[in-house]
Design an enzyme around this catalytic site. Sequence first.
Site, PDB file in Angstrom:
ATOM      1  N   THR A  43       0.076   6.858  -8.841  1.00  0.00           N
ATOM      2  CA  THR A  43      -0.084   7.774  -8.935  1.00  0.00           C
ATOM      3  C   THR A  43      -0.921   7.818 -10.152  1.00  0.00           C
ATOM      4  O   THR A  43       0.171   7.290 -10.692  1.00  0.00           O
ATOM      5  CB  THR A  43       0.899   8.683  -8.700  1.00  0.00           C
ATOM      6  OG1 THR A  43       0.724   9.245  -7.701  1.00  0.00           O
ATOM      7  CG2 THR A  43       0.505  10.120 -10.055  1.00  0.00           C
ATOM      8  N   HIS A  85       1.373   7.865   3.963  1.00  0.00           N
ATOM      9  CA  HIS A  85       1.960   8.131   3.233  1.00  0.00           C
ATOM     10  C   HIS A  85       3.179   8.574   3.736  1.00  0.00           C
ATOM     11  O   HIS A  85       3.625   9.563   3.332  1.00  0.00           O
ATOM     12  CB  HIS A  85       2.148   8.853   2.200  1.00  0.00           C
ATOM     13  CG  HIS A  85       3.115   8.807   0.573  1.00  0.00           C
ATOM     14  ND1 HIS A  85       4.192   7.279   0.592  1.00  0.00           N
ATOM     15  CD2 HIS A  85       3.089   8.855  -0.593  1.00  0.00           C
ATOM     16  CE1 HIS A  85       4.960   7.691  -0.274  1.00  0.00           C
ATOM     17  NE2 HIS A  85       3.886   8.292  -1.358  1.00  0.00           N
ATOM     18  N   ASN A 140       8.549   6.938   0.226  1.00  0.00           N
ATOM     19  CA  ASN A 140       8.841   8.005  -0.972  1.00  0.00           C
ATOM     20  C   ASN A 140      10.158   9.209  -1.328  1.00  0.00           C
ATOM     21  O   ASN A 140      10.001   9.944  -2.244  1.00  0.00           O
ATOM     22  CB  ASN A 140       8.445   7.095  -2.235  1.00  0.00           C
ATOM     23  CG  ASN A 140       8.183   6.129  -2.931  1.00  0.00           C
ATOM     24  OD1 ASN A 140       8.721   5.247  -2.017  1.00  0.00           O
ATOM     25  ND2 ASN A 140       6.796   5.209  -2.923  1.00  0.00           N
ATOM     26  N   TYR A 174       8.689  11.410  -0.200  1.00  0.00           N
ATOM     27  CA  TYR A 174       7.658  13.322   0.278  1.00  0.00           C
ATOM     28  C   TYR A 174       8.120  13.255   2.069  1.00  0.00           C
ATOM     29  O   TYR A 174       9.300  12.702   2.501  1.00  0.00           O
ATOM     30  CB  TYR A 174       6.675  12.475  -0.023  1.00  0.00           C
ATOM     31  CG  TYR A 174       6.261  11.649  -1.683  1.00  0.00           C
ATOM     32  CD1 TYR A 174       6.607  13.083  -2.275  1.00  0.00           C
ATOM     33  CD2 TYR A 174       6.499  10.986  -1.885  1.00  0.00           C
ATOM     34  CE1 TYR A 174       6.287  12.097  -3.829  1.00  0.00           C
ATOM     35  CE2 TYR A 174       6.898  10.103  -3.248  1.00  0.00           C
ATOM     36  CZ  TYR A 174       6.532  11.072  -4.188  1.00  0.00           C
ATOM     37  OH  TYR A 174       6.492  11.329  -4.846  1.00  0.00           O
ATOM     38  N   ASN A 188      13.364   9.823  -5.288  1.00  0.00           N
ATOM     39  CA  ASN A 188      13.452  11.735  -4.736  1.00  0.00           C
ATOM     40  C   ASN A 188      14.861  12.069  -4.166  1.00  0.00           C
ATOM     41  O   ASN A 188      15.156  12.801  -3.149  1.00  0.00           O
ATOM     42  CB  ASN A 188      12.265  11.749  -3.734  1.00  0.00           C
ATOM     43  CG  ASN A 188      10.939  12.235  -5.127  1.00  0.00           C
ATOM     44  OD1 ASN A 188      11.611  11.887  -5.704  1.00  0.00           O
ATOM     45  ND2 ASN A 188      10.193  11.583  -4.708  1.00  0.00           N
TER      46      ASN A 188
HETATM   47  C1  LIG Z   1       2.924   4.345 -12.031  1.00  0.00           C
HETATM   48  C2  LIG Z   1       3.055   4.859 -10.598  1.00  0.00           C
HETATM   49  C3  LIG Z   1       2.835   5.014  -8.928  1.00  0.00           C
HETATM   50  C4  LIG Z   1       3.090   5.597  -8.544  1.00  0.00           C
HETATM   51  N1  LIG Z   1       2.385   6.144  -7.079  1.00  0.00           N
HETATM   52  C5  LIG Z   1       2.767   5.805  -6.073  1.00  0.00           C
HETATM   53  C6  LIG Z   1       1.703   5.820  -4.569  1.00  0.00           C
HETATM   54  O1  LIG Z   1       0.508   7.222  -5.482  1.00  0.00           O
HETATM   55  N2  LIG Z   1       2.273   5.990  -3.691  1.00  0.00           N
HETATM   56  C7  LIG Z   1       3.214   5.166  -3.189  1.00  0.00           C
HETATM   57  O2  LIG Z   1       3.439   5.440  -2.182  1.00  0.00           O
HETATM   58  N3  LIG Z   1       3.946   4.632  -4.764  1.00  0.00           N
HETATM   59  C8  LIG Z   1       3.694   5.144  -5.934  1.00  0.00           C
HETATM   60  N4  LIG Z   1       3.897   3.804  -6.403  1.00  0.00           N
HETATM   61  C9  LIG Z   1       4.917   2.549  -6.318  1.00  0.00           C
HETATM   62  C10 LIG Z   1       4.357   1.619  -6.107  1.00  0.00           C
HETATM   63  O3  LIG Z   1       3.190   1.876  -5.101  1.00  0.00           O
HETATM   64  C11 LIG Z   1       5.280   0.666  -5.937  1.00  0.00           C
HETATM   65  O4  LIG Z   1       5.857   0.568  -4.180  1.00  0.00           O
HETATM   66  C12 LIG Z   1       6.091   0.004  -6.780  1.00  0.00           C
HETATM   67  O5  LIG Z   1       5.232   0.212  -8.223  1.00  0.00           O
HETATM   68  C13 LIG Z   1       6.622  -0.931  -6.668  1.00  0.00           C
HETATM   69  O6  LIG Z   1       6.105  -2.171  -6.383  1.00  0.00           O
HETATM   70  P1  LIG Z   1       6.179  -3.344  -7.247  1.00  0.00           P
HETATM   71  O7  LIG Z   1       7.376  -4.048  -8.558  1.00  0.00           O
HETATM   72  O8  LIG Z   1       4.747  -3.697  -7.349  1.00  0.00           O
HETATM   73  O9  LIG Z   1       5.297  -2.647  -8.723  1.00  0.00           O
HETATM   74  C14 LIG Z   1       3.875   4.150  -7.994  1.00  0.00           C
HETATM   75  C15 LIG Z   1       4.335   3.127  -8.807  1.00  0.00           C
HETATM   76  C16 LIG Z   1       4.096   3.369 -10.202  1.00  0.00           C
HETATM   77  C17 LIG Z   1       4.757   2.691 -11.527  1.00  0.00           C
END
Ligand SMILES: Cc1cc2nc3c(=O)[nH]c(=O)nc-3n(C[C@H](O)[C@H](O)[C@H](O)COP(=O)(O)O)c2cc1C
Length: 367
Positions: A27, A176, A179, A181, A236
Amino acid sequence: MSDTTLFTPVRLGALDLPNRLVMAPLTRSRAVAGNVPNPLAVTYYRQRATAGLIIAEATQVTPEGQGYPDTPGLHTDAQVAGWRAVTDAVHEAGGRIVVQLWHVGRVSHQSYQPGGALPVAPSAISPGIKLYTHQGLVEAPTPRALEIEEIPGIVGKFAAAAARAREAGFDGVEIHAANGYLIDQFLRSGSNARTDAYGGSVENRARLLLEVTAAVTDVLGGDRVGVRLSPTNAVNGMSDADPAATFGHAAAALNRFGLAYLHVIEPLRDDHPMSPKGTARVSRQLRQAFTGPYIVNGGYDKATATRALADGQADAVAFGVPFIANPDLVERYRLDAPLNAADPATFYGGGEKGYTDYPFLSELQPV
Ligand SMILES: Cc1cc2nc3c(=O)[nH]c(=O)nc-3n(C[C@H](O)[C@H](O)[C@H](O)COP(=O)(O)O)c2cc1C
């Protein structure tokens, strides 16, 4: 141990990936009027088209499904047109892109809801968190429990958005269910106190997930649909009395749909914000229960991702923050080149800064 690396091609259902680096859904809160994708999203996603697969950011299937400022939707013609420009650009650049279908449920506020209504959820249980709104940070309200008669309407919104995703040129969708939702709120016992066919037993709590998956796979075919789960994180305000039982059932029940993939967030390191809190990890068990392609996510780097693939713990690995800061993450990992550092101040909202201006390796080194 196998010789599979991040750079070995893989097939996920109908999707042929030239490598196993998946861009996690992220996001960025930059949608323009009408929650239409920002024209800059065309550049942002095109820059990342070398990913084996892009999972585009969470996208609400209905206005009631929104809980953050300026997140894109997939329920109007203007939104479809905005996404079409994105998918065309990614395809022209040789990439593949699916979109994550989202309903936030209780992670919302009256200011997002049509008519200023209360957000909806399985049960009238507040997530106990603060939310970002256009008025600043506010306490999340206690949501209204959905009537059982309203649930087919929610399922229908996911199916309609899946049809619009195809119209917008996406190669598929990710449901989705992670997390905290709406679908996750039904799955986990801490947010679901229903006494009808959607609450109580794990079979009942998984019912919404399975109904949504049935409806979406009816539209697109199972091989163009993925599902994302987060069995053990507390994001959440989430909790579950027995994640192994709840998600073991969900993963096994999803086998019947012939999905493109199951995508599980469960970081290996305890210091990651999405790591399990006070409960054992279950990803290895879900990997066994689910017979289709399996994606892991959460704090992976080149070394830990390579090990997960070689050990057979996953077929692909999703990277979130590394893809925000490194449009050419695939190339950088291939060359063992250093990564750009991500700037959290520009994750959500704003324009090009921290969105489309992270440099490529080729811009840093003379070639
Ligand atoms: C800025 C940001 C936005 C995110 N938006 C979403 C999202 O829209 N949908 C989702 O399932 N997870 C979202 N996440 C979680 C990421 O998809 C991912 O699970 C999380 O960053 C852990 O992976 P990483 O350690 O490789 O960053 C978001 C995380 C961040 C940092």
